[in-house]
Design a protein around this motif. Structure first.
Motif, PDB file in Angstrom:
ATOM      1  N   CYS A 150       0.797  -1.221   0.000  1.00  0.00           N
ATOM      2  CA  CYS A 150       0.000   0.000   0.000  1.00  0.00           C
ATOM      3  C   CYS A 150       0.837   1.281   0.000  1.00  0.00           C
ATOM      4  O   CYS A 150       0.290   2.362  -0.254  1.00  0.00           O
ATOM      5  CB  CYS A 150      -0.949   0.005   1.199  1.00  0.00           C
ATOM      6  N   HIS A 151       2.128   1.206   0.301  1.00  0.00           N
ATOM      7  CA  HIS A 151       2.924   2.440   0.318  1.00  0.00           C
ATOM      8  C   HIS A 151       3.385   2.853  -1.078  1.00  0.00           C
ATOM      9  O   HIS A 151       3.902   3.946  -1.267  1.00  0.00           O
ATOM     10  CB  HIS A 151       4.138   2.287   1.239  1.00  0.00           C
ATOM     11  N   LYS A 152       3.158   1.981  -2.077  1.00  0.00           N
ATOM     12  CA  LYS A 152       3.563   2.318  -3.438  1.00  0.00           C
ATOM     13  C   LYS A 152       2.600   3.358  -4.018  1.00  0.00           C
ATOM     14  O   LYS A 152       1.389   3.296  -3.827  1.00  0.00           O
ATOM     15  CB  LYS A 152       3.583   1.062  -4.322  1.00  0.00           C
ATOM     16  N   SER A 153       3.158   4.302  -4.763  1.00  0.00           N
ATOM     17  CA  SER A 153       2.344   5.391  -5.303  1.00  0.00           C
ATOM     18  C   SER A 153       1.353   4.906  -6.352  1.00  0.00           C
ATOM     19  O   SER A 153       0.316   5.557  -6.580  1.00  0.00           O
ATOM     20  CB  SER A 153       3.259   6.470  -5.896  1.00  0.00           C
ATOM     21  N   SER A 154       1.628   3.760  -6.996  1.00  0.00           N
ATOM     22  CA  SER A 154       0.715   3.266  -8.038  1.00  0.00           C
ATOM     23  C   SER A 154      -0.555   2.669  -7.459  1.00  0.00           C
ATOM     24  O   SER A 154      -1.430   2.223  -8.202  1.00  0.00           O
ATOM     25  CB  SER A 154       1.420   2.215  -8.910  1.00  0.00           C
ATOM     26  N   THR A 155      -0.686   2.634  -6.120  1.00  0.00           N
ATOM     27  CA  THR A 155      -1.920   2.158  -5.504  1.00  0.00           C
ATOM     28  C   THR A 155      -2.899   3.296  -5.223  1.00  0.00           C
ATOM     29  O   THR A 155      -3.993   3.052  -4.716  1.00  0.00           O
ATOM     30  CB  THR A 155      -1.618   1.422  -4.182  1.00  0.00           C
ATOM     31  N   THR A 156      -2.508   4.528  -5.559  1.00  0.00           N
ATOM     32  CA  THR A 156      -3.421   5.663  -5.391  1.00  0.00           C
ATOM     33  C   THR A 156      -4.387   5.686  -6.565  1.00  0.00           C
ATOM     34  O   THR A 156      -3.978   5.781  -7.722  1.00  0.00           O
ATOM     35  CB  THR A 156      -2.655   6.992  -5.326  1.00  0.00           C
ATOM     36  N   LEU A 157      -5.681   5.565  -6.262  1.00  0.00           N
ATOM     37  CA  LEU A 157      -6.717   5.521  -7.293  1.00  0.00           C
ATOM     38  C   LEU A 157      -7.487   6.838  -7.321  1.00  0.00           C
ATOM     39  O   LEU A 157      -7.924   7.320  -6.273  1.00  0.00           O
ATOM     40  CB  LEU A 157      -7.701   4.387  -7.013  1.00  0.00           C
ATOM     41  N   LYS A 158      -7.658   7.376  -8.491  1.00  0.00           N
ATOM     42  CA  LYS A 158      -8.537   8.531  -8.653  1.00  0.00           C
ATOM     43  C   LYS A 158      -9.874   8.004  -9.150  1.00  0.00           C
ATOM     44  O   LYS A 158      -9.998   7.518 -10.271  1.00  0.00           O
ATOM     45  CB  LYS A 158      -7.954   9.534  -9.640  1.00  0.00           C
ATOM     46  N   ILE A 159     -10.872   8.059  -8.283  1.00  0.00           N
ATOM     47  CA  ILE A 159     -12.194   7.521  -8.618  1.00  0.00           C
ATOM     48  C   ILE A 159     -13.099   8.655  -9.061  1.00  0.00           C
ATOM     49  O   ILE A 159     -13.200   9.684  -8.398  1.00  0.00           O
ATOM     50  CB  ILE A 159     -12.802   6.788  -7.406  1.00  0.00           C
ATOM     51  N   SER A 160     -13.744   8.455 -10.205  1.00  0.00           N
ATOM     52  CA  SER A 160     -14.669   9.469 -10.725  1.00  0.00           C
ATOM     53  C   SER A 160     -15.892   8.763 -11.281  1.00  0.00           C
ATOM     54  O   SER A 160     -15.838   7.593 -11.674  1.00  0.00           O
ATOM     55  CB  SER A 160     -13.997  10.301 -11.823  1.00  0.00           C
ATOM     56  N   GLY A 161     -17.012   9.477 -11.297  1.00  0.00           N
ATOM     57  CA  GLY A 161     -18.246   8.912 -11.822  1.00  0.00           C
ATOM     58  C   GLY A 161     -19.275   8.744 -10.724  1.00  0.00           C
ATOM     59  O   GLY A 161     -19.153   9.280  -9.625  1.00  0.00           O
ATOM     60  N   SER A 162     -20.316   7.961 -11.018  1.00  0.00           N
ATOM     61  CA  SER A 162     -21.382   7.715 -10.052  1.00  0.00           C
ATOM     62  C   SER A 162     -22.166   6.494 -10.489  1.00  0.00           C
ATOM     63  O   SER A 162     -22.103   6.074 -11.658  1.00  0.00           O
ATOM     64  CB  SER A 162     -22.312   8.930  -9.939  1.00  0.00           C
ATOM     65  N   GLY A 163     -22.929   5.921  -9.540  1.00  0.00           N
ATOM     66  CA  GLY A 163     -23.776   4.776  -9.853  1.00  0.00           C
ATOM     67  C   GLY A 163     -22.996   3.611 -10.416  1.00  0.00           C
ATOM     68  O   GLY A 163     -22.068   3.104  -9.797  1.00  0.00           O
ATOM     69  N   ALA A 164     -23.363   3.170 -11.612  1.00  0.00           N
ATOM     70  CA  ALA A 164     -22.685   2.042 -12.261  1.00  0.00           C
ATOM     71  C   ALA A 164     -21.661   2.522 -13.284  1.00  0.00           C
ATOM     72  O   ALA A 164     -21.228   1.750 -14.137  1.00  0.00           O
ATOM     73  CB  ALA A 164     -23.717   1.141 -12.939  1.00  0.00           C
ATOM     74  N   GLN A 165     -21.266   3.768 -13.200  1.00  0.00           N
ATOM     75  CA  GLN A 165     -20.367   4.353 -14.186  1.00  0.00           C
ATOM     76  C   GLN A 165     -19.155   4.985 -13.509  1.00  0.00           C
ATOM     77  O   GLN A 165     -18.938   6.186 -13.570  1.00  0.00           O
ATOM     78  CB  GLN A 165     -21.111   5.411 -15.034  1.00  0.00           C
ATOM     79  N   TYR A 166     -18.382   4.173 -12.823  1.00  0.00           N
ATOM     80  CA  TYR A 166     -17.179   4.669 -12.161  1.00  0.00           C
ATOM     81  C   TYR A 166     -15.942   4.323 -12.989  1.00  0.00           C
ATOM     82  O   TYR A 166     -15.867   3.260 -13.622  1.00  0.00           O
ATOM     83  CB  TYR A 166     -17.028   4.042 -10.771  1.00  0.00           C
ATOM     84  N   ALA A 167     -14.988   5.233 -12.942  1.00  0.00           N
ATOM     85  CA  ALA A 167     -13.663   4.980 -13.518  1.00  0.00           C
ATOM     86  C   ALA A 167     -12.650   4.979 -12.386  1.00  0.00           C
ATOM     87  O   ALA A 167     -12.732   5.798 -11.474  1.00  0.00           O
ATOM     88  CB  ALA A 167     -13.304   6.047 -14.549  1.00  0.00           C
ATOM     89  N   LEU A 168     -11.710   4.030 -12.436  1.00  0.00           N
ATOM     90  CA  LEU A 168     -10.662   3.916 -11.423  1.00  0.00           C
ATOM     91  C   LEU A 168      -9.315   4.116 -12.110  1.00  0.00           C
ATOM     92  O   LEU A 168      -8.847   3.236 -12.840  1.00  0.00           O
ATOM     93  CB  LEU A 168     -10.713   2.555 -10.733  1.00  0.00           C
ATOM     94  N   LYS A 169      -8.738   5.279 -11.881  1.00  0.00           N
ATOM     95  CA  LYS A 169      -7.488   5.645 -12.548  1.00  0.00           C
ATOM     96  C   LYS A 169      -6.318   5.510 -11.590  1.00  0.00           C
ATOM     97  O   LYS A 169      -6.342   6.022 -10.481  1.00  0.00           O
ATOM     98  CB  LYS A 169      -7.571   7.084 -13.053  1.00  0.00           C
ATOM     99  N   PHE A 170      -5.287   4.808 -12.051  1.00  0.00           N
ATOM    100  CA  PHE A 170      -4.056   4.698 -11.271  1.00  0.00           C
ATOM    101  C   PHE A 170      -3.234   5.958 -11.531  1.00  0.00           C
ATOM    102  O   PHE A 170      -2.692   6.147 -12.621  1.00  0.00           O
ATOM    103  CB  PHE A 170      -3.262   3.457 -11.686  1.00  0.00           C
ATOM    104  N   ASN A 171      -3.151   6.817 -10.525  1.00  0.00           N
ATOM    105  CA  ASN A 171      -2.545   8.124 -10.732  1.00  0.00           C
ATOM    106  C   ASN A 171      -1.101   8.042 -11.205  1.00  0.00           C
ATOM    107  O   ASN A 171      -0.687   8.743 -12.125  1.00  0.00           O
ATOM    108  CB  ASN A 171      -2.612   8.943  -9.444  1.00  0.00           C
ATOM    109  N   HIS A 172      -0.314   7.184 -10.546  1.00  0.00           N
ATOM    110  CA  HIS A 172       1.110   7.133 -10.868  1.00  0.00           C
ATOM    111  C   HIS A 172       1.333   6.626 -12.286  1.00  0.00           C
ATOM    112  O   HIS A 172       2.163   7.149 -13.033  1.00  0.00           O
ATOM    113  CB  HIS A 172       1.836   6.233  -9.877  1.00  0.00           C
ATOM    114  N   ALA A 173       0.574   5.568 -12.676  1.00  0.00           N
ATOM    115  CA  ALA A 173       0.793   4.959 -13.982  1.00  0.00           C
ATOM    116  C   ALA A 173       0.022   5.653 -15.096  1.00  0.00           C
ATOM    117  O   ALA A 173       0.237   5.356 -16.269  1.00  0.00           O
ATOM    118  CB  ALA A 173       0.387   3.483 -13.931  1.00  0.00           C
ATOM    119  N   LYS A 174      -0.897   6.564 -14.726  1.00  0.00           N
ATOM    120  CA  LYS A 174      -1.711   7.263 -15.714  1.00  0.00           C
ATOM    121  C   LYS A 174      -2.528   6.290 -16.561  1.00  0.00           C
ATOM    122  O   LYS A 174      -2.742   6.508 -17.760  1.00  0.00           O
ATOM    123  CB  LYS A 174      -0.833   8.133 -16.628  1.00  0.00           C
ATOM    124  N   THR A 175      -2.965   5.201 -15.959  1.00  0.00           N
ATOM    125  CA  THR A 175      -3.799   4.215 -16.642  1.00  0.00           C
ATOM    126  C   THR A 175      -5.042   3.959 -15.804  1.00  0.00           C
ATOM    127  O   THR A 175      -5.128   4.380 -14.644  1.00  0.00           O
ATOM    128  CB  THR A 175      -3.044   2.889 -16.851  1.00  0.00           C
TER     129      THR A 175
END
Length: 356
Positions: A150-175
């Protein structure tokens, strides 16, 4: 002399010593006796009585038809009970075949079978999180979604959206978390990235990550994979820990060194009353107080690191405690520093002395 009449009470002469003497045969012969049993349907086998000197032989017991019928009835009842029990086990007790067949009419609920009922979407606010489970955090390893420390930066997720339409972006990897041919990947974010549902659980801040194909993300020993959703599968439960990223140390626009009134801005001093300790496998708690000086600017965040300076997590400027999850061995010590507009402040350090 005349002949004497035969004495009927005369005893036969005794045999001389050493000689055997057989008594004369009984005359006339005794006719065979026939024994009858009034409770039997068939006549007994005739039994010839023994001679008076040998005693009378015991008569064999006659078969009893009532007892035979009773025994047969008991056997039939036991057999019927056994067959009924097998049918109940096979049908689940409701007379219908059990199993996954298309004609199954079992009355068991989805929860009893361990499968997931229709997913009820959780309301998760957009932001940065870590999806934490017992083995680590959901993260990106190259082009693959993986279970990482969990201390790795690639485990930081940027979550956006709502309901059944969420995106989970790995901030460090930009994927973004994606599904390709039934496997979890870390792929370039696109229009179809918002394809995940964050399903509710019975625990606060704990969700299931459900793909479009109604498959759940599950943590294995060292990785993550898609599987059938199950309500009681803890491996499919992820706790969302809020992450507040520290401001970029090298911002694109210069940060003013002085306030409008001419006061010089400085970085914050070290946080006070800092302590850290082991709480459970892979889990550490930390607490601290406000720095004696904020450097002339409000504290934006606090950052926790290990002794080598590797970032463990960051929290907002109004938070003074945190739980750190660390599965790459043990933490011997922990550091914390405050961040304001000027930058990262002085570091406070605490040695962890209660590791198992």
């Amino acid at each position: 002399m005349g002949q004497h009449p035969v004495d009927p009470f005369r005893q036969p002469p005794s045999a001389p010593p050493g000689a055997s003497f057989d008594p004369p045969p009984v005359w006339p012969p005794v006719p065979p006796k026939r024994a009858f049993n009034k409770n039997a349907d068939t006549e007994e086998i005739p039994v010839i009585s023994a001679t008076p000197d040998q005693g009378t032989a015991p008569e064999p017991a006659a078969p009893n038809r009532t007892r035979v019928y009773s025994l047969i009835a008991v056997i039939v009842v036991v057999a019927l009970a056994a067959v009924t029990g097998v049918i109940m086990l096979t049908t689940g007790g409701d007379g219908a075949p059990s199993g996954d067949g298309e004609h199954s009419t079992s009355s068991k609920s989805a929860d009893e079978n361990g499968s997931l009922a229709p997913v009820e979407a959780a309301d998760v606010k957009a932001g940065q999180y870590r999806a934490v489970t017992s083995g680590g955090c959901l993260g990106a390893s190259g082009k693959q979604a993986d279970l990482l420390s969990c201390h790795k930066s690639s485990t930081t997720l940027k979550i956006s959206g709502s309901g059944a339409q969420y995106a989970l972006k790995f901030n460090h990897a930009k994927t973004c978390l994606s599904v390709d041919k039934g496997k979890l990947t870390a792929s370039k974010c696109g229009k179809d990235s918002k394809s995940f549902t964050l399903g509710k659980t019975n625990k606060d801040k704990v969700v299931r990550i459900v793909a479009a194909g109604k498959k759940c993300v599950a943590a294995t020993k060292k990785s993550v994979a898609l599987g059938e959703c199950e309500t009681k599968n803890e491996a499919q439960c992820f706790r969302l820990d809020k992450v507040s990223s520290a401001p970029d140390a090298t911002p694109s626009s210069p940060v003013p060194s002085n306030k409008p009134d001419g006061t010089t801005l400085t970085v914050p001093s070290r946080p006070t009353k800092f302590g850290a300790w082991f709480t459970n496998y892979g889990s550490y708690d930390a607490k601290w107080g406000k720095p004696a000086s904020d450097g002339g600017s409000a504290i934006a965040s606090y950052v926790l690191t290990d002794c080598d300076g590797n970032e463990l997590m960051a929290v907002d400027g109004g938070t003074y405690s945190a739980t750190v999850y660390y599965y790459s061995g043990t933490l011997d010590c922990m550091r914390v520093y405050a961040v304001n507009k000027k930058g990262a402040g002085q570091t406070a350090q605490h040695d962890i002395d209660n590791n198992p």
